[in-house]
Design an enzyme around this catalytic site. Structure first.
Site, PDB file in Angstrom:
ATOM      1  CB  SER A   7      48.353  43.582  15.927  1.00 56.91           C
ATOM      2  OG  SER A   7      48.039  44.960  15.831  1.00 56.91           O
ATOM      3  CG  ASP A   8      46.239  44.867  22.256  1.00 62.16           C
ATOM      4  OD1 ASP A   8      45.497  43.874  22.336  1.00 62.16           O
ATOM      5  OD2 ASP A   8      46.075  45.895  22.945  1.00 62.16           O
ATOM      6  CD  GLN A   9      42.490  50.077  17.422  1.00 64.71           C
ATOM      7  OE1 GLN A   9      41.324  49.741  17.520  1.00 64.71           O
ATOM      8  NE2 GLN A   9      43.011  50.547  16.301  1.00 64.71           N
TER       9      GLN A   9
ATOM     10  CB  ALA B 249      51.291  47.923  19.599  1.00 65.67           C
TER      11      ALA B 249
END
Length: 203
Positions: free
Chosen positions: A74-76, A111
Site C-alpha cells: 500500500s502507498d499514500q 492505493a
C-alpha cells in the site's frame, strides 16, 4: 489436507505502524515484511499513478522473496492540485506543508495492491479521499506538530489523532483509506486472491 489446500501466509509489505494496526482489525494472521523500494516520484508522475505504482512495487518486491505468500502492498500520496505532497520528514517541512494546505482541498490518493506469485494473482486499486482543511493559524500548526510530530505521515496529516482538528470535512468511500490502508478494498482484493476474510463462506 494436501499442501495445496493449506491457507497461504499473508504478508504486509510495509514499515508503517498505522497499516499494521489497520490490518489487525481483520483478525487474519499475517506477518510484516519491510519492502525494499525506491519511492522517488518519476518526472511528470501524478500522485494517483505514483501511489498505485508504489503499492504494486512494494507487493511485488516482497512477493519476489516469498512467492507462495499473499502479499499486501500500500502507498499514500497527498495530491495538492495534481502535485504530490509526501512525508515531511522534519518539522520545517511539516510547517510548510500545513501552511500550503491551510484552507484548501487535498486529495489523499491511497492505493492497495495484492500479489501472489505462486497463483499469478495481481490486483491493485486506488481509493481517493477528499479532505478540506480549515484555515490554520501559525499557532495551531505549531501546537499540532508539537503534540503529534506527524513527520512520517503524507502531508503531515495524522487524522487518526489530533490531525482531525485540522479539517473541515472528509469525503471517502472507505474511512480507513485516509489512515493509510483502505480496508474495504483490501477485503475485496483478498477475497479475489482466495483469502476468505470471514471464513469459508466469505465470498
Amino acid at each position: 489436507m494436501s499442501m495445496s489446500s493449506l491457507p497461504r501466509a499473508i504478508l504486509l509489505g510495509s514499515t508503517s505502524p498505522y497499516r499494521r494496526e489497520l490490518l489487525q482489525r481483520l483478525r487474519l494472521p499475517f506477518e510484516v515484511e519491510p519492502p525494499r523500494v525506491d519511492e522517488t516520484p518519476r518526472p511528470g508522475e501524478t500522485p494517483a499513478l505514483l501511489a498505485l505504482r508504489l503499492a504494486l512495487a512494494k507487493a511485488h518486491e516482497v512477493a519476489s522473496r516469498h512467492p507462495e505468500a499473499v502479499v499486501i502492498g500500500s502507498d499514500q500520496v497527498a495530491d495538492l492540485d495534481g502535485r504530490p505532497v509526501g512525508k515531511p520528514g522534519h518539522h520545517a517541512r511539516a510547517v510548510a506543508q500545513l501552511r500550503e494546505m491551510s484552507g484548501r482541498t487535498v486529495v489523499f490518493q491511497t492505493a492497495v495492491a495484492v500479489v501472489c506469485q505462486a497463483t499469478r494473482f495481481e490486483q491493485a486499486s486506488l481509493v481517493p479521499v477528499t479532505v478540506k482543511f480549515r484555515d490554520l493559524s501559525a499557532a495551531e500548526i505549531e501546537a499540532y506538530l508539537a503534540a503529534e510530530q506527524p513527520y512520517d505521515c503524507a502531508g503531515s496529516a495524522k487524522v487518526e489523532g489530533l490531525g482531525i482538528a485540522l479539517l473541515r470535512a472528509v469525503e471517502s468511500d472507505d474511512p480507513t483509506a485516509l489512515i493509510g490502508l483502505p480496508l474495504i478494498r483490501t477485503c475485496e482484493l483478498l477475497r479475489a486472491a482466495g483469502v476468505p476474510v470471514l471464513g469459508q463462506g466469505d465470498r
